[in-house]
Design an enzyme around this catalytic site. Structure first.
Site, PDB file in Angstrom:
ATOM      1  N   ASP A  26      44.417 -59.525 -38.157  1.00 21.42           N
ATOM      2  CA  ASP A  26      45.631 -59.500 -37.345  1.00 21.42           C
ATOM      3  C   ASP A  26      45.311 -58.641 -36.125  1.00 21.42           C
ATOM      4  O   ASP A  26      45.239 -57.422 -36.222  1.00 21.42           O
ATOM      5  CB  ASP A  26      46.786 -58.906 -38.169  1.00 21.42           C
ATOM      6  CG  ASP A  26      48.052 -58.684 -37.341  1.00 21.42           C
ATOM      7  OD1 ASP A  26      48.077 -59.087 -36.159  1.00 21.42           O
ATOM      8  OD2 ASP A  26      49.013 -58.098 -37.883  1.00 21.42           O
ATOM      9  N   LYS A  29      46.633 -56.969 -25.679  1.00 21.09           N
ATOM     10  CA  LYS A  29      47.020 -58.321 -26.093  1.00 21.09           C
ATOM     11  C   LYS A  29      47.977 -58.963 -25.094  1.00 21.09           C
ATOM     12  O   LYS A  29      47.982 -60.168 -24.922  1.00 21.09           O
ATOM     13  CB  LYS A  29      47.678 -58.232 -27.469  1.00 21.09           C
ATOM     14  CG  LYS A  29      47.964 -59.566 -28.115  1.00 21.09           C
ATOM     15  CD  LYS A  29      48.454 -59.322 -29.523  1.00 21.09           C
ATOM     16  CE  LYS A  29      48.790 -60.600 -30.256  1.00 21.09           C
ATOM     17  NZ  LYS A  29      49.233 -60.299 -31.620  1.00 21.09           N
TER      18      LYS A  29
END
Lengths: 208, 629
Positions: B23, B86
């Site tokens: 993740d 991100k």
């Protein structure tokens, strides 16, 4: 799908129609639950997730198969989709649909009024907006149901028709298909206006 | 067979290739794998920490620390730290204009070229930076599993577009991983919950993370997890809640203290830490204090925030998540009453207001039995296990979150694959020429839901080569395929000859294959350095342990029993080892000197062991912990 000699996954056939890809007879009326089950069966056999350790060629075939099965399922999983697919298999395109049916004058007048009503709603000048929208919505909803009923009855006829009567039934299906596109366009406009008008207000007393 | 007695560790990890689920989060990243029992487990560091903060610290423009050490450095030296990378993945500078003030980093880039973050003399792409986080996770996994890890499933927000997915996959490659699959975070979460005690049902996954919001609705039957619809917002996450509170603190500092903090990286880091702590505290406490002391301030500035005030400040952000939830239900053609279970994912779902809102919307208490921070990594591990043939009873069928289309006359977007289509999905389109002798047809591929090209996100451009012929004669069929990763593949076939046409797809955003290749070469060089550094750290840790034990042994009565020559040999080996550590010698040299010291101190180890055993048999060393009550 797999080679009978070596068991390796073979590439899918090019140009197969959606019913053929799913291994089903060409029908307008089908059990949609069974169709979905068929889709999952094929997917279980062909999905790239289960061919991750196979040769690169087989992996490519698995990807091609899997997408073809998904594409086929997507095309025929709804009634409208199946009618469209049946028409396409028999060489009827959207262009031929437009010549097969044009909205009659009285319908055009009604649609003109509905569009005016929607314009007003969009401009935000209507007082009882939700009520006004509701009545327009129910008219278009009624047409939608009409088209659907037509598709079901002509679809039923097509599914059992013999070679001789098929052409005539196809023409009727084509008319329903054209009517459907016309009403669907109007319906998507109703949906857009619905979003711009927003949710109906909470009824008094529901808060507190 | 004699028993080897010594001060060093004798066991070395055995080589065994493993697959993991990762993740890669905005705030935190995690790695998991499926254990012997078939259950996914989070891989932790030796101290038991399961989370790697997605933060990098730099020294002289080079990445110097990743994760927890970098998080500490962010506070001490914020100018040399980067976080929330991100949010920049697969983006160009022009995409980030509205959010720039929330990124205190020097961002560079022109037009649609990949955004770059400047650190001293060097600039980095978000892909490169993320690869460092992935490498850290890989290292952690290798340590926990005791062997090399080469394959991984990496998760992305369901709403990531093609460029963002590609950037993530490239980051995996740069970290030396074979990316088996990119899967969507909400879907991974559903996999982690598994089938539970029923074989069929409809599940809604509400995923409110650090930087993105996603909702997916799945139908589960016969082990198939079929996504019916997904919706979300790539620009909505816990970061936005932090930014809201940070704006308040900045305004407070300005009004009450006259302190201007705009563009001050130190102040940004301090305020960010203070508001995040308050946000977390408010999930369990009725009120929290935000206290900020900046350089040059004599007393800290502080304010108290009640949960009610906090909820008032973020109410609209939480409300914004409900729109996509309703959309997802409309697209799946279901209502709240059709949903059997609701799953919560992401740190922001710890906020009580978020839980209440979700419960009201769906009309049922959401599940959060699996830690909402860990559930995505655990699900990714399950999928990794499926992909390497570990299990066959599960199958994931996801959808594409955005429609794919091509530009047609008048700048209109003609959709070929609609959003929420099950992937892999493809569409075939035939092209011909409009003038005699034309040798190519230009194609512009886009993603988005709007009608016009101008409102959609450009994905790629390419030219199909065509043999010179009169207009309208050539026929080329182009297949647009969205693979199981949600990434576009294009192939073209000449309809008349059946010959494949090669297509050189140029991504609008993101990196070309050549750029990735260059980075890969660069990363390979770094990989050797990384490996050496890791080995050195391990060797030094082992050396410290041996040195401590030897010195303790020398000071004990056992040490006194050694002969002068033996003693001198040990002292010499100790000095040599210390010199190797201080002189930053290579891992192999450190290890060799550890072995030499072990060798020289073998008799000492025996003496120490004998003394300990003698004590035990004398009965005066009863283990104190065992005394009952």
């Amino acid at each position: 799908m797999n080679c009978t000699a070596c068991g390796a996954l073979q590439p899918p056939q090019q140009g197969a129609n959606s019913f053929e890809v799913l291994g089903l007879p060409v029908r307008v009326l089908v059990d949609e639950e069974a169709l979905s089950t068929r889709h999952l069966e094929l997917t279980r056999a062909l999905h790239p997730d289960f061919h991750g350790e196979a040769s690169p060629t087989e992996q490519a075939h698995s990807l091609a198969w899997s997408s073809q099965v998904n594409d086929a399922h997507r095309s025929v999983r709804t009634l409208v989709g199946r009618v469209g697919e049946v028409l396409a298999i028999h060489g009827r395109s959207m262009e031929t649909a437009e010549t097969a049916w044009r909205p009659p004058q009285d319908l055009l007048m009604e649609v003109f009024e509905i569009n005016e009503g929607l314009d007003e709603l969009e401009s935000g000048s209507v007082e009882n907006a939700h009520q006004a929208l509701g009545s327009l919505e129910s008219i278009v909803q009624g047409w939608k149901e009409d088209v659907r009923t037509g598709m079901v009855s002509h679809g039923e006829a097509w599914d059992v028709a013999d070679e001789l009567s098929r052409e005539g039934v196809l023409d009727q299906l084509l008319v329903e298909y054209a009517r459907h596109s016309y009403v669907a366009n109007l319906w998507s406009r109703v949906e857009r206006v619905k979003r711009s008008v927003g949710a109906p207000p909470e009824r008094a007393g529901e808060e507190s | 067979m004699g028993i080897e007695v010594g001060f060093g560790r004798s066991q070395r990890p055995t080589e065994r290739p493993r697959v993991v689920g990762i993740d890669l989060g905005t705030t935190n990243s995690l790695v998991a794998s499926v254990g012997e029992a078939g259950e996914p487990v989070l891989l932790r560091d030796p101290q038991g920490g399961g989370v790697v903060p997605s933060i990098l610290a730099f020294r002289d423009g080079e990445v110097d620390a990743v994760g927890e050490p970098a998080r500490r450095r962010l506070l001490e030296d914020p100018e040399n730290a980067v976080y929330s990378v991100k949010r920049l993945m697969g983006r160009a500078l022009e995409d980030m204009e509205s959010q720039r003030r929330h990124f205190p980093f020097a961002l560079e880039g022109e037009g649609t070229s990949v955004i770059r973050i400047r650190m001293g003399e060097r600039t980095y792409t978000p892909t490169e930076l993320s690869s460092h986080v992935l490498r850290e996770l890989r290292g952690r996994a290798e340590e926990a599993l005791g062997g090399a890890v080469q394959k991984a499933v990496i998760t992305v927000p369901a709403h990531f577009d093609d460029a963002q997915r590609q950037a993530t996959r490239d980051a995996g490659k740069l970290a030396g991983l074979e990316v088996l699959r990119i899967i969507n975070e909400p879907t991974a979460a559903a996999l982690a919950y598994g089938l539970g005690d029923r074989d069929r049902g409809v599940v809604a996954v509400y995923d409110f993370g650090g930087g993105t919001f996603d909702v997916s609705i799945l139908r589960i039957r016969g082990g198939v997890f079929e996504v019916l619809s997904t919706a979300g917002d790539t620009y909505l996450g816990g970061d936005d809640i932090d930014n809201r509170l940070m704006d308040d603190v900045r305004a407070g500092l300005e009004d009450e203290r006259g302190v201007q903090v705009a563009g001050d990286a130190d102040a940004h880091a301090v305020i960010r830490e203070a508001v995040t702590a308050a946000k977390i505290a408010l999930s369990s406490d009725p009120e929290a204090t935000i206290s900020v002391q900046l350089k040059g301030m004599e007393t800290p500035w502080s304010t108290t925030l009640t949960r009610a005030e906090f909820e008032g400040r973020i109410g609209d952000l939480v409300e914004r998540t409900l729109g996509p939830c309703r959309q997802a239900m409309v697209d799946a053609e279901i209502g709240p009453e059709d949903i059997d279970d609701v799953i919560l994912v992401g740190g922001s779902t710890r906020i009580p207001l978020v839980r209440r809102s979700v419960e009201t919307l769906f009309g049922r208490t959401p599940h959060c039995e699996i830690d909402p921070d860990e559930v995505v990594a655990l699900g990714a591990a399950v999928q990794a296990d499926v992909l390497v043939g570990g299990r066959r009873d599960l199958l994931l069928l996801d959808v594409t979150p955005l429609s794919l289309g091509i530009e047609t006359m008048g700048g209109v977007l003609s959709k070929l694959i609609h959003r929420n289509s099950t992937i892999p999905a493809s569409a075939m389109e035939e092209f011909t020429t409009s003038v005699d002798g034309q040798t190519g047809v230009d194609i512009h591929v886009l993603q988005g839901e709007r009608e016009f090209v101008a409102d959609s996100r450009s994905l790629a451009r390419f030219t199909i080569p065509i043999e010179s012929m009169p207009a309208g004669i050539p026929r080329v069929a182009v297949r647009f395929m969205i693979d199981a990763n949600g990434i576009l593949n294009v192939s073209a076939v000449d309809v008349r000859t059946g010959r494949e046409r090669s297509v050189d797809v140029k991504p609008t955003y993101g990196l070309t294959d050549d750029e990735v290749e260059t980075m890969l070469m660069d990363a390979l060089n770094h990989a050797e350095e990384d490996m050496e550094r890791r080995l050195r750290v391990e060797a030094c840790q082992e050396a410290d342990g041996v040195l401590e034990a030897v010195e303790k042994g020398l000071d004990s009565p056992a040490g006194g029993a050694l002969g002068g020559e033996e003693r001198a040999a040990i002292d010499g080996a100790v000095e040599a080892l210390k010199a190797a550590i201080a002189g930053e010698e290579k891992a192999s040299i450190v290890r060799a000197r550890v072995d030499a010291l072990n060798d020289a101190s073998k008799r000492l180890a025996h003496l120490v062991m004998d003394a300990a055993l003698g004590k035990l048999s004398a009965g005066d060393a009863a283990p104190s912990e065992q005394s009952g009550t």
